[in-house]
Write a protein that holds these residues in place. Sequence first.
Motif, mmCIF file in Angstrom:
data_model
loop_
_atom_site.group_PDB
_atom_site.id
_atom_site.type_symbol
_atom_site.label_atom_id
_atom_site.label_comp_id
_atom_site.label_asym_id
_atom_site.label_seq_id
_atom_site.Cartn_x
_atom_site.Cartn_y
_atom_site.Cartn_z
ATOM 1 N N ARG A 47 -17.206 7.944 -48.337
ATOM 2 C CA ARG A 47 -16.525 9.012 -47.620
ATOM 3 C C ARG A 47 -17.098 10.348 -48.099
ATOM 4 O O ARG A 47 -17.184 10.591 -49.308
ATOM 5 N N GLY A 77 -7.831 8.494 -55.092
ATOM 6 C CA GLY A 77 -8.688 7.362 -54.772
ATOM 7 C C GLY A 77 -8.354 6.061 -55.467
ATOM 8 O O GLY A 77 -9.190 5.148 -55.481
ATOM 9 N N THR A 101 -6.202 4.388 -51.323
ATOM 10 C CA THR A 101 -5.391 5.595 -51.292
ATOM 11 C C THR A 101 -6.314 6.810 -51.288
ATOM 12 O O THR A 101 -7.471 6.740 -51.743
ATOM 13 N N GLY A 102 -5.824 7.909 -50.779
ATOM 14 C CA GLY A 102 -6.617 9.135 -50.680
ATOM 15 C C GLY A 102 -6.335 10.082 -51.826
ATOM 16 O O GLY A 102 -6.245 9.686 -52.986
ATOM 17 N N LEU A 104 -8.431 7.594 -43.387
ATOM 18 C CA LEU A 104 -8.909 6.872 -44.555
ATOM 19 C C LEU A 104 -9.198 5.413 -44.198
ATOM 20 O O LEU A 104 -8.415 4.768 -43.491
ATOM 21 N N ASP A 155 -9.686 14.728 -51.105
ATOM 22 C CA ASP A 155 -10.361 15.581 -50.122
ATOM 23 C C ASP A 155 -11.212 16.634 -50.833
ATOM 24 O O ASP A 155 -10.803 17.214 -51.849
ATOM 25 N N GLU A 212 -6.567 1.805 -45.587
ATOM 26 C CA GLU A 212 -5.406 2.349 -46.284
ATOM 27 C C GLU A 212 -4.149 1.509 -46.104
ATOM 28 O O GLU A 212 -3.108 1.847 -46.668
#
Length: 290
Positions: free
Chosen positions: A85, A124, A260-261, A93, A264, A96
């Motif tokens: 990414r 992450g 998981t994010g 995402l 950014d 996810e």
Amino acid sequence: MAFTITPSGQACGAAVTGIDLTQPLSAGDVADIRAAWLDHHVLAFPGQSLGDDDLERFTQYFGGFGDDPFIAPIAGRRHVIAVKRRADETAPLFAENWHSDWSFQARPPAGTCLYGITIPPIGGNTEFANQHAALAAMPDALRARIEGRRAIHSARGGYAPSGMYGANDKGRSMDIRPGEAAMATQAHPIIRRHPETGREGLFGCAGYIIGIEDMDDAEALPLIVELLHWQGREEFRYSHKWDAGMLLMWDNRSVLHRATGGYDGHDRLLHRTTIAAWDGDEPGTHRSRA
């Protein structure tokens, strides 16, 4: 080779230290790692400096390569895909939602190996949910509703042309190749015995599961959602924090996982292989197109 296994203290997962995976492993080392993998379901090997040759060699110690549909391998490799990414990427995402890798296949992969190359300083984590624990703690009334039932799995929600990663998915750095083959279906028991340990666990969940055999959707779909909420409960989870140079391997027959994010503005790159189904894995019998 002497190495140390340290449990995570959560519902599954352990770290393996004191081993260099750039070097060939003895049969005894492989047997010990497999035993730890079956016991803890997720193993992390920190402090590695692996190339793709090393990643492929390690994968083959535990079985042949699984088939990775819908995602193109990296240049020059047949079995390595890039999970990546960009810092400026705005597409939803990848991966996810809770899932077991490629559960829609007749013989889903036994395991997955994921190696961290570029890891953001924040966010992450990869989360896992122990499906042996989820079944063991399940209320009798809920278990009675799924006992002996087979779920219908399909990739259509993600990889069909109309799916999440289909024609309308723009600006994604991963090389995803959606297609009509994603419309195929495959049935597997909701409760399965692990082919190596014999332990019962839940297999698959909403996302790849689109129905239940011999059950109307009006009854099946609420049940699938109820199962999803149970399978991912906090007490069944392990949240894995990544470092660069860390190899993770997990057992798709024992755990669900999700990305998981929270990173950014940072690039992220990992290389992935899958471990083919164990000889004892029973293929499903329901296969059709709709």
